[in-house]
Scaffold this motif. Structure first.
Motif, PDB file in Angstrom:
ATOM      1  N   SER A  33       0.844  -1.193   0.000  1.00 25.30           N
ATOM      2  CA  SER A  33       0.000   0.000   0.000  1.00 25.30           C
ATOM      3  C   SER A  33       0.876   1.238   0.000  1.00 25.30           C
ATOM      4  O   SER A  33       2.077   1.162   0.238  1.00 25.30           O
ATOM      5  N   GLY A  34       0.246   2.354  -0.258  1.00 21.92           N
ATOM      6  CA  GLY A  34       0.952   3.628  -0.227  1.00 21.92           C
ATOM      7  C   GLY A  34      -0.048   4.752  -0.061  1.00 21.92           C
ATOM      8  O   GLY A  34      -1.256   4.554  -0.172  1.00 21.92           O
ATOM      9  N   GLU A  35       0.477   5.911   0.218  1.00 21.20           N
ATOM     10  CA  GLU A  35      -0.388   7.076   0.383  1.00 21.20           C
ATOM     11  C   GLU A  35       0.320   8.314  -0.147  1.00 21.20           C
ATOM     12  O   GLU A  35       1.544   8.323  -0.294  1.00 21.20           O
ATOM     13  N   GLN A  36      -0.446   9.319  -0.440  1.00 22.83           N
ATOM     14  CA  GLN A  36       0.098  10.621  -0.824  1.00 22.83           C
ATOM     15  C   GLN A  36      -0.005  11.520   0.400  1.00 22.83           C
ATOM     16  O   GLN A  36      -1.084  11.672   0.977  1.00 22.83           O
ATOM     17  N   ARG A  37       1.098  12.106   0.797  1.00 19.82           N
ATOM     18  CA  ARG A  37       1.109  13.000   1.950  1.00 19.82           C
ATOM     19  C   ARG A  37       0.875  14.427   1.463  1.00 19.82           C
ATOM     20  O   ARG A  37       1.431  14.842   0.455  1.00 19.82           O
ATOM     21  N   PHE A  38       0.013  15.162   2.185  1.00 20.43           N
ATOM     22  CA  PHE A  38      -0.256  16.554   1.831  1.00 20.43           C
ATOM     23  C   PHE A  38      -0.760  17.295   3.059  1.00 20.43           C
ATOM     24  O   PHE A  38      -1.187  16.678   4.038  1.00 20.43           O
ATOM     25  N   ASP A  39      -0.689  18.602   2.995  1.00 18.45           N
ATOM     26  CA  ASP A  39      -1.135  19.449   4.091  1.00 18.45           C
ATOM     27  C   ASP A  39      -2.113  20.473   3.523  1.00 18.45           C
ATOM     28  O   ASP A  39      -1.788  21.181   2.564  1.00 18.45           O
ATOM     29  N   VAL A  40      -3.319  20.547   4.097  1.00 14.89           N
ATOM     30  CA  VAL A  40      -4.333  21.499   3.653  1.00 14.89           C
ATOM     31  C   VAL A  40      -4.366  22.668   4.634  1.00 14.89           C
ATOM     32  O   VAL A  40      -4.411  22.473   5.851  1.00 14.89           O
ATOM     33  N   THR A  41      -4.338  23.886   4.096  1.00 10.33           N
ATOM     34  CA  THR A  41      -4.435  25.103   4.900  1.00 10.33           C
ATOM     35  C   THR A  41      -5.755  25.796   4.584  1.00 10.33           C
ATOM     36  O   THR A  41      -6.092  25.984   3.407  1.00 10.33           O
ATOM     37  N   TRP A  42      -6.484  26.152   5.639  1.00 14.39           N
ATOM     38  CA  TRP A  42      -7.752  26.861   5.498  1.00 14.39           C
ATOM     39  C   TRP A  42      -7.542  28.297   5.951  1.00 14.39           C
ATOM     40  O   TRP A  42      -7.445  28.572   7.150  1.00 14.39           O
ATOM     41  N   ASN A  43      -7.405  29.210   5.006  1.00 13.29           N
ATOM     42  CA  ASN A  43      -7.202  30.619   5.339  1.00 13.29           C
ATOM     43  C   ASN A  43      -8.520  31.262   5.760  1.00 13.29           C
ATOM     44  O   ASN A  43      -9.582  30.958   5.219  1.00 13.29           O
TER      45      ASN A  43
END
Length: 144
Positions: A33-43
């Motif tokens: 398995s694998g995943e995509q790492r990301f960070d969401v910012t809510w301004n």
């Protein structure tokens, strides 16, 4: 599983190769398995978030199986270390545990799937000296 078997190769250190074929191979299914790492910012005041992609990460893989003396002597089910045939469950578990303890980066190949990583955990569950159930957990650094 094809004739290639399940191959665990040290890329550094002693560069041992443990090859498991037939009944000495892991039980199916073998899961990757694998995943995509990301960070969401809510301004503040913005109804849409912005994303910063951090990159892909491979999930760990656990495999399990058994090594039984009555099957290890059959060439279709053999376990080898650097082309040396391992005929006893004690021999295979000793070699697998030595690879874990060495802490080298491994290239692991099953059919067309290749991963690079570490053997994080190796567990042995002995039913008797002729039969052992085992489990390995790999932590991946990358693929191919």
């Amino acid at each position: 599983m094809g004739n290639a078997g399940f191959r665990i190769e040290e890329t550094t250190g002693d560069k041992r190769v443990l090859l498991l074929r037939g009944r000495s191979s892991p039980y199916r299914p073998v899961t990757f398995s694998g995943e995509q790492r990301f960070d969401v910012t809510w301004n503040v005041g913005n109804p849409s978030g912005t994303v910063q992609v951090l990159g892909a990460k491979e999930g760990s893989t656990s495999i399990q199986g058994s090594w039984k003396e009555r099957y290890l002597s059959d060439p279709r089910n053999e376990a080898t270390l650097n082309d040396e045939i391992l005929l006893l469950p004690e021999d295979v578990t000793t070699k697998a545990d030595q690879i874990r303890r060495a802490g080298q980066v491994l290239k692991v190949q099953w059919e067309h799937i290749v991963r690079y990583g570490m053997l994080k955990r190796f567990e042995q569950r002995w039913e008797r000296t002729q039969d052992v159930y085992w489990e390995m957990e790999f932590e991946w650094l990358s693929q191919n």
